[in-house]
Design an enzyme around this catalytic site. Structure first.
Site, PDB file in Angstrom:
ATOM      1  N   HIS A 246       0.908  -1.227  -0.178  1.00  0.00           N
ATOM      2  CA  HIS A 246       0.125  -0.025  -0.034  1.00  0.00           C
ATOM      3  C   HIS A 246       0.858   1.203   0.036  1.00  0.00           C
ATOM      4  O   HIS A 246       0.414   2.426  -0.146  1.00  0.00           O
ATOM      5  CB  HIS A 246      -0.999   0.015   1.282  1.00  0.00           C
TER       6      HIS A 246
HETATM    7  C1  UD1 Z   1      -1.870   5.523   6.013  1.00  0.00           C
HETATM    8  C2  UD1 Z   1      -0.365   5.947   6.769  1.00  0.00           C
HETATM    9  C3  UD1 Z   1       0.331   4.913   6.377  1.00  0.00           C
HETATM   10  C4  UD1 Z   1      -0.285   3.588   7.116  1.00  0.00           C
HETATM   11  C5  UD1 Z   1      -1.457   3.257   6.198  1.00  0.00           C
HETATM   12  C6  UD1 Z   1      -2.043   1.879   6.701  1.00  0.00           C
HETATM   13  C7  UD1 Z   1      -0.052   8.474   6.636  1.00  0.00           C
HETATM   14  C8  UD1 Z   1       0.874   9.454   5.961  1.00  0.00           C
HETATM   15  N1  UD1 Z   1       0.205   7.245   6.228  1.00  0.00           N
HETATM   16  O1  UD1 Z   1      -1.730   5.390   4.892  1.00  0.00           O
HETATM   17  O2  UD1 Z   1       1.727   5.064   7.423  1.00  0.00           O
HETATM   18  O3  UD1 Z   1       0.833   2.531   6.872  1.00  0.00           O
HETATM   19  O4  UD1 Z   1      -2.315   4.388   6.940  1.00  0.00           O
HETATM   20  O5  UD1 Z   1      -3.183   1.880   6.148  1.00  0.00           O
HETATM   21  O6  UD1 Z   1      -0.917   8.805   7.959  1.00  0.00           O
HETATM   22  N2  UD1 Z   1      -9.219   5.329   2.163  1.00  0.00           N
HETATM   23  C9  UD1 Z   1     -10.243   4.881   1.956  1.00  0.00           C
HETATM   24  N3  UD1 Z   1     -10.784   4.397   3.065  1.00  0.00           N
HETATM   25  C10 UD1 Z   1     -10.343   4.480   4.303  1.00  0.00           C
HETATM   26  C11 UD1 Z   1      -9.000   5.025   4.262  1.00  0.00           C
HETATM   27  C12 UD1 Z   1      -8.250   5.197   3.187  1.00  0.00           C
HETATM   28  O7  UD1 Z   1     -10.815   4.552   0.713  1.00  0.00           O
HETATM   29  O8  UD1 Z   1     -10.820   4.115   5.330  1.00  0.00           O
HETATM   30  C13 UD1 Z   1      -8.435   5.553   0.776  1.00  0.00           C
HETATM   31  C14 UD1 Z   1      -8.419   7.054   0.379  1.00  0.00           C
HETATM   32  O9  UD1 Z   1      -8.801   7.251  -1.140  1.00  0.00           O
HETATM   33  C15 UD1 Z   1      -7.325   7.917   0.814  1.00  0.00           C
HETATM   34  C16 UD1 Z   1      -6.488   6.796   0.548  1.00  0.00           C
HETATM   35  O10 UD1 Z   1      -6.945   5.583   0.887  1.00  0.00           O
HETATM   36  O11 UD1 Z   1      -7.311   8.929  -0.060  1.00  0.00           O
HETATM   37  C17 UD1 Z   1      -5.254   7.018   1.461  1.00  0.00           C
HETATM   38  O12 UD1 Z   1      -5.662   7.143   2.724  1.00  0.00           O
HETATM   39  P1  UD1 Z   1      -4.572   7.758   3.934  1.00  0.00           P
HETATM   40  O13 UD1 Z   1      -5.403   7.911   5.249  1.00  0.00           O
HETATM   41  O14 UD1 Z   1      -4.438   9.255   3.307  1.00  0.00           O
HETATM   42  O15 UD1 Z   1      -3.229   7.260   3.778  1.00  0.00           O
HETATM   43  P2  UD1 Z   1      -2.945   5.589   3.715  1.00  0.00           P
HETATM   44  O16 UD1 Z   1      -2.419   5.217   2.269  1.00  0.00           O
HETATM   45  O17 UD1 Z   1      -4.122   4.744   4.188  1.00  0.00           O
END
Ligand code: UD1
Length: 439
Positions: A246
């Site tokens: 991821h």
């Molecule tokens: C975040 C953490 C990362 C961790 C990961 C675990 C930061 C900088 N990154 O990354 O360290 O390893 O979580 O999962 O804080 N999204 C969904 N549903 C959700 C959450 C996210 O669809 O419940 C999608 C959204 O499109 C979002 C993307 O995932 O834009 C990224 O989510 P985000 O929280 O920004 O970062 P992660 O890649 O999940």
């Protein structure tokens, strides 16, 4: 007789990897209060007369049922007292929104101490707010405790690395999980007085829930339980690999992601590969048109999926799993291939070979004494590392203090520090000597 004193702790969670790190601390606070209730004025026990009120804040950085709610039920975490409902956004927008909403909560709740865990945007955002808040004219603010302090990948292109460094530098209590953390913090000039080597709360969760994970139905659901398939291992479970990817650096660029998937083809030809994919990764697969690498059925219900999970040559893509299902799959896997930080630690503790698809790790102990090897992101590196891990059982040890008691140690220190602060507060020298009072 001494009256029971109280203190307020505010614990923040926001994203999936926070939940298993915070759960043992929340449980330790509950146990502490229960012991105190049973014996309010114990003779021994350094800190046992402070009643702790824990306020749980969920920033809402992760919001899907599969990325958040499921973990609350799997890990017995109580419902959050406050949900900030922040959701997704750019790093700046997400961090800023958490800060704005969290400041209001902090001013309302005025805790004695804030606990932040890990390295996600929620961790940094809340620590930064607390570092600059003033409850009163003296500039009083809460103590800031960072759990999982000191880890460094030395790669500042990783958003988590920036979050780690900045959080550590505003924290008052730094709880470290492995010896590299001690070294890194000292090298950065952080005073020894703030640093506590306590072990790993993520491993507290793993040891606490390992037994329960054994009754997860996931192996049956995926058709991996029975012995009649050609790759059957001796313990009645099919021989399979477990994959997670991821990191933005691995999945956000088409060429890099393609390279990784091609590097994994040899593995998927030799055993089934189960891939519970993060929403970010699922979106990229669709966007880049990479469906050909995956078995056609999605999700993990029904016999169709069971058949395809055993099929080889293509990676079996499923939705993200809850904590117990994932733990069960990890424990029975022949090899785990990942770019996650926490999974490197969990596989080390379980003695399961791990291949990390990254050039670096902020958790070097998992390579030094554990089961982890760094494959990099080249096709050759991935092929070599997976082959090596499948062929040889790696000799490994469980790192020091990864014993299921880290949250207890953290709580001991927290109680001592709160007690010190309360003593200072009651003495006339409060404003001058309180380290939380800015000059
Ligand atoms: C975040 C953490 C990362 C961790 C990961 C675990 C930061 C900088 N990154 O990354 O360290 O390893 O979580 O999962 O804080 N999204 C969904 N549903 C959700 C959450 C996210 O669809 O419940 C999608 C959204 O499109 C979002 C993307 O995932 O834009 C990224 O989510 P985000 O929280 O920004 O970062 P992660 O890649 O999940």
């Amino acid at each position: 007789m001494e009256a029971t004193r109280t203190a307020k702790i505010l614990t923040v969670v926001g994203a999936r990897p926070n939940f298993m790190k915070a759960a043992p601390i929340i449980a330790a606070i509950r146990d502490h209060n229960e012991r105190l209730g049973a014996s309010p004025h114990p003779k021994g026990g350094r800190n046992s007369h402070i009643l702790l009120q824990n306020v749980l804040i969920h920033t809402g950085q992760h919001y899907d049922e599969a990325m958040s709610d499921r973990f609350f039920s799997d890990l017995n975490i109580p419902r959050p007292d406050v949900h900030l409902g922040v959701g997704s956004g750019s790093h700046a927008a997400q961090t800023a929104e958490i800060m704005k909403r969290f400041e209001e909560v902090l001013l309302r709740e005025r805790p004695d101490l804030l606990v932040v865990v890990g390295d996600v945007n929620s961790t940094l955002a809340c620590a930064l707010v607390a570092a600059k808040i003033s409850y009163d004219a003296n500039g009083t603010r809460p103590l800031i405790a960072h759990v999982e302090a000191g880890l460094r990948s030395f790669d500042r292109d990783m958003p988590e690395e920036v979050n780690r460094i900045l959080t550590d530098h505003v924290a008052d209590l730094l709880f470290v999980s492995e010896d590299s953390g001690l070294h890194n913090l000292r090298m950065e000039g952080i005073s020894d007085e703030k640093i506590y080597f306590v072990g790993n709360t993520m491993i507290d969760s793993l040891l606490a829930f390992k037994g329960k994970a054994k009754s997860s139905p996931i192996l049956d659901k995926l058709g991996l339980r029975d012995t009649d398939c050609q790759n059957s291992a001796t313990n009645g479970t099919a021989r399979y690999a477990l994959l997670t990817l991821h990191r933005p650096s691995n999945v956000d660029q088409r060429a890099t992601f393609l390279n990784i998937l091609e590097g994994l083809q040899e593995l998927s030809n030799s055993c089934p590969v189960i891939f519970p994919a993060h929403p970010r990764t699922q979106k990229r697969i669709a966007e880049f048109g990479f469906e050909r690498f995956f078995s056609p059925e999605n999700g993990c219900q029904g016999r169709e999926t069971s058949r395809s999970a055993r099929a080889m040559g293509r990676i079996h893509l499923i939705d993200p799993l809850g904590y117990l299902d994932f733990l069960c799959l990890m424990e029975h896997a022949a090899v785990v291939v990942t770019d996650s930080g926490g999974i490197q630690e969990e596989t080390t503790c379980l003695g399961i070979p791990c291949v990390t698809v990254r050039e670096n790790t902020e958790r070097p102990i998992t390579v030094k004494v554990g089961t982890n090897i760094l494959a990099g992101t080249s096709q050759r590196g991935i092929r070599q590392a997976t082959r090596q891990q499948l062929e040889s059982r790696v000799a490994c040890a469980v790192p020091e203090a990864w014993d299921g008691r880290s949250a207890e140690r953290i709580l001991d220190t927290i109680c001592q520090e709160i007690e010190k602060q309360q003593l200072l507060k009651n003495s006339s020298g409060w404003a001058e000597s309180d380290p939380r009072t800015r000059i």
